[in-house]
Design a protein around this motif. Structure first.
Motif, PDB file in Angstrom:
ATOM      1  N   UNK A   1       0.294  62.950 -18.074  1.00 54.68           N
ATOM      2  CA  UNK A   1       1.268  62.495 -17.689  1.00 54.68           C
ATOM      3  C   UNK A   1       2.232  61.609 -18.930  1.00 54.68           C
ATOM      4  N   UNK A   2       1.490  61.146 -19.590  1.00 58.13           N
ATOM      5  CA  UNK A   2       1.899  60.477 -20.825  1.00 58.13           C
ATOM      6  C   UNK A   2       2.429  61.315 -22.130  1.00 58.13           C
ATOM      7  N   UNK A   3       1.495  62.493 -22.178  1.00 59.18           N
ATOM      8  CA  UNK A   3       1.870  63.448 -23.061  1.00 59.18           C
ATOM      9  C   UNK A   3       3.240  64.156 -22.643  1.00 59.18           C
ATOM     10  N   UNK A   4       3.204  64.523 -21.404  1.00 57.68           N
ATOM     11  CA  UNK A   4       4.673  65.276 -20.962  1.00 57.68           C
ATOM     12  C   UNK A   4       5.804  64.299 -20.992  1.00 57.68           C
ATOM     13  N   UNK A   5       5.716  63.056 -20.539  1.00 55.51           N
ATOM     14  CA  UNK A   5       6.983  62.057 -20.774  1.00 55.51           C
ATOM     15  C   UNK A   5       7.261  61.892 -22.336  1.00 55.51           C
ATOM     16  N   UNK A   6       6.308  61.654 -22.980  1.00 53.56           N
ATOM     17  CA  UNK A   6       6.598  61.384 -24.327  1.00 53.56           C
ATOM     18  C   UNK A   6       7.324  62.664 -25.050  1.00 53.56           C
ATOM     19  N   UNK A   7       6.814  63.769 -24.779  1.00 52.74           N
ATOM     20  CA  UNK A   7       7.483  64.920 -25.321  1.00 52.74           C
ATOM     21  C   UNK A   7       8.731  65.039 -24.808  1.00 52.74           C
ATOM     22  N   UNK A   8       9.156  64.849 -23.642  1.00 50.33           N
ATOM     23  CA  UNK A   8      10.416  64.677 -23.063  1.00 50.33           C
ATOM     24  C   UNK A   8      11.360  63.540 -23.873  1.00 50.33           C
ATOM     25  N   UNK A   9      10.785  62.530 -24.079  1.00 50.53           N
ATOM     26  CA  UNK A   9      11.794  61.479 -24.701  1.00 50.53           C
ATOM     27  C   UNK A   9      11.866  61.786 -26.131  1.00 50.53           C
ATOM     28  N   UNK A  10      10.828  62.418 -26.789  1.00 51.46           N
ATOM     29  CA  UNK A  10      10.911  63.123 -28.214  1.00 51.46           C
ATOM     30  C   UNK A  10      11.982  63.936 -28.070  1.00 51.46           C
ATOM     31  N   UNK A  11      11.775  65.051 -27.380  1.00 50.32           N
ATOM     32  CA  UNK A  11      12.945  66.267 -27.565  1.00 50.32           C
ATOM     33  C   UNK A  11      14.401  65.572 -27.434  1.00 50.32           C
ATOM     34  N   UNK A  12      14.573  64.625 -26.498  1.00 56.42           N
ATOM     35  CA  UNK A  12      15.952  64.035 -26.213  1.00 56.42           C
ATOM     36  C   UNK A  12      16.167  63.157 -27.510  1.00 56.42           C
ATOM     37  N   UNK A  13      15.224  62.498 -28.181  1.00 59.10           N
ATOM     38  CA  UNK A  13      15.556  61.984 -29.387  1.00 59.10           C
ATOM     39  C   UNK A  13      15.933  62.846 -30.644  1.00 59.10           C
ATOM     40  N   UNK A  14      15.589  63.914 -30.451  1.00 58.86           N
ATOM     41  CA  UNK A  14      15.638  65.068 -31.510  1.00 58.86           C
ATOM     42  C   UNK A  14      16.923  66.056 -31.108  1.00 58.86           C
ATOM     43  N   UNK A  15      17.524  65.785 -30.135  1.00 61.72           N
ATOM     44  CA  UNK A  15      18.900  66.705 -29.713  1.00 61.72           C
ATOM     45  C   UNK A  15      19.844  66.773 -31.147  1.00 61.72           C
ATOM     46  N   UNK A  16      20.128  68.090 -31.472  1.00 65.41           N
ATOM     47  CA  UNK A  16      20.983  68.141 -32.692  1.00 65.41           C
ATOM     48  C   UNK A  16      22.281  67.424 -32.379  1.00 65.41           C
ATOM     49  N   UNK A  17      22.669  67.279 -31.051  1.00 67.80           N
ATOM     50  CA  UNK A  17      24.163  66.456 -31.044  1.00 67.80           C
ATOM     51  C   UNK A  17      24.176  65.164 -31.613  1.00 67.80           C
ATOM     52  N   UNK A  18      22.986  64.483 -31.415  1.00 67.40           N
ATOM     53  CA  UNK A  18      23.081  63.318 -31.870  1.00 67.40           C
ATOM     54  C   UNK A  18      23.109  63.124 -33.644  1.00 67.40           C
ATOM     55  N   UNK A  19      22.734  64.000 -34.184  1.00 69.65           N
ATOM     56  CA  UNK A  19      22.640  64.242 -35.776  1.00 69.65           C
ATOM     57  C   UNK A  19      23.953  64.783 -36.121  1.00 69.65           C
ATOM     58  N   UNK A  20      24.692  65.866 -35.431  1.00 69.80           N
ATOM     59  CA  UNK A  20      25.616  66.590 -35.819  1.00 69.80           C
ATOM     60  C   UNK A  20      26.906  66.091 -35.494  1.00 69.80           C
ATOM     61  N   UNK A  21      26.893  65.256 -34.301  1.00 74.01           N
ATOM     62  CA  UNK A  21      28.107  64.595 -33.899  1.00 74.01           C
ATOM     63  C   UNK A  21      28.249  63.248 -33.653  1.00 74.01           C
ATOM     64  N   UNK A  22      27.314  62.580 -33.391  1.00 77.66           N
ATOM     65  CA  UNK A  22      27.281  61.181 -33.096  1.00 77.66           C
ATOM     66  C   UNK A  22      26.877  60.328 -34.403  1.00 77.66           C
ATOM     67  N   UNK A  23      26.788  60.714 -35.355  1.00 77.60           N
ATOM     68  CA  UNK A  23      26.460  60.080 -36.697  1.00 77.60           C
ATOM     69  C   UNK A  23      25.143  59.565 -37.082  1.00 77.60           C
ATOM     70  N   UNK A  24      24.350  60.127 -36.374  1.00 80.59           N
ATOM     71  CA  UNK A  24      22.718  59.536 -36.590  1.00 80.59           C
ATOM     72  C   UNK A  24      22.299  60.406 -37.845  1.00 80.59           C
ATOM     73  N   UNK A  25      21.946  59.818 -38.922  1.00 83.09           N
ATOM     74  CA  UNK A  25      21.441  60.599 -40.223  1.00 83.09           C
ATOM     75  C   UNK A  25      20.103  61.329 -39.596  1.00 83.09           C
TER      76      UNK A  25
END
Length: 184
Positions: free
Chosen positions: A15-39
């Protein structure tokens, strides 16, 4: 491996591995870096994963005991990842505890400032905190981070609507950033 046998439920690992993977994937979404100014840097990714974990932690704070246990194990997994990353960057065993203490302080400081802004519904305060943390050297030239603040408010609102049954099995999803994800 043996340490995992004490104090943790054996069923939580997947459960932890699955949820952590989901949170990590969300944190790495390209939109955050390409549009929302996260380096797109090690620290930018740390900032976004911290933000996702903070939203998750806030969602599970009122959950049943099992949801809170999973949340704590996810935070533990995060710090294990940070430890591993520090070592991969070449920091020796002597320097790791000092750096881990610094990262823990950063994480819990962000938890406090982001939570205060989220609790009060203050998008400007959240944007200011994000701006300070994500672009610490930029000063007045830093991006506003208003779009990221809007996204985090929307993502938290969607997380709040997720049922406890989904939390208990690690099935909480994170709204994707963008037009569809920012309708609060």
């Amino acid at each position: 491996m043996i340490f995992g046998l004490f104090g943790k439920k054996n069923g939580n690992r997947r459960i932890v591995e699955k949820q952590y993977a989901t949170l990590t994937k969300a944190a790495r979404h390209p939109y955050l870096y390409e549009v929302l100014d996260v380096p797109d840097t090690v620290m930018g990714r740390f900032e976004m994963l911290s933000a996702m974990l903070i939203l998750y932690f806030r969602r599970t704070r009122k959950s049943a005991t099992s949801g809170q246990e999973i949340a704590q194990e996810i935070v533990d997994a995060f710090f294990e990842d940070v430890d591993h990353s520090i070592r991969e960057l070449g920091v020796g065993d002597v320097g790791v505890p000092k750096r881990m203490k610094k990262f823990a302080g950063m994480f819990y400081g962000r938890l406090e400032s982001y939570a205060a802004a989220l609790d009060s519904g203050d998008r400007e305060a959240l944007a200011a905190a994000l701006r300070r943390n994500i672009h610490p050297q930029a000063g007045e030239g830093a991006p506003s981070m208003a779009g990221l603040a809007d996204y985090l408010f929307s993502a938290e609102k969607i997380m709040t609507a997720v049922g406890e049954d989904e939390i208990e099995i690690g099935a909480l999803s994170v709204a994707e950033p963008g037009e569809q994800g920012q309708t609060a």
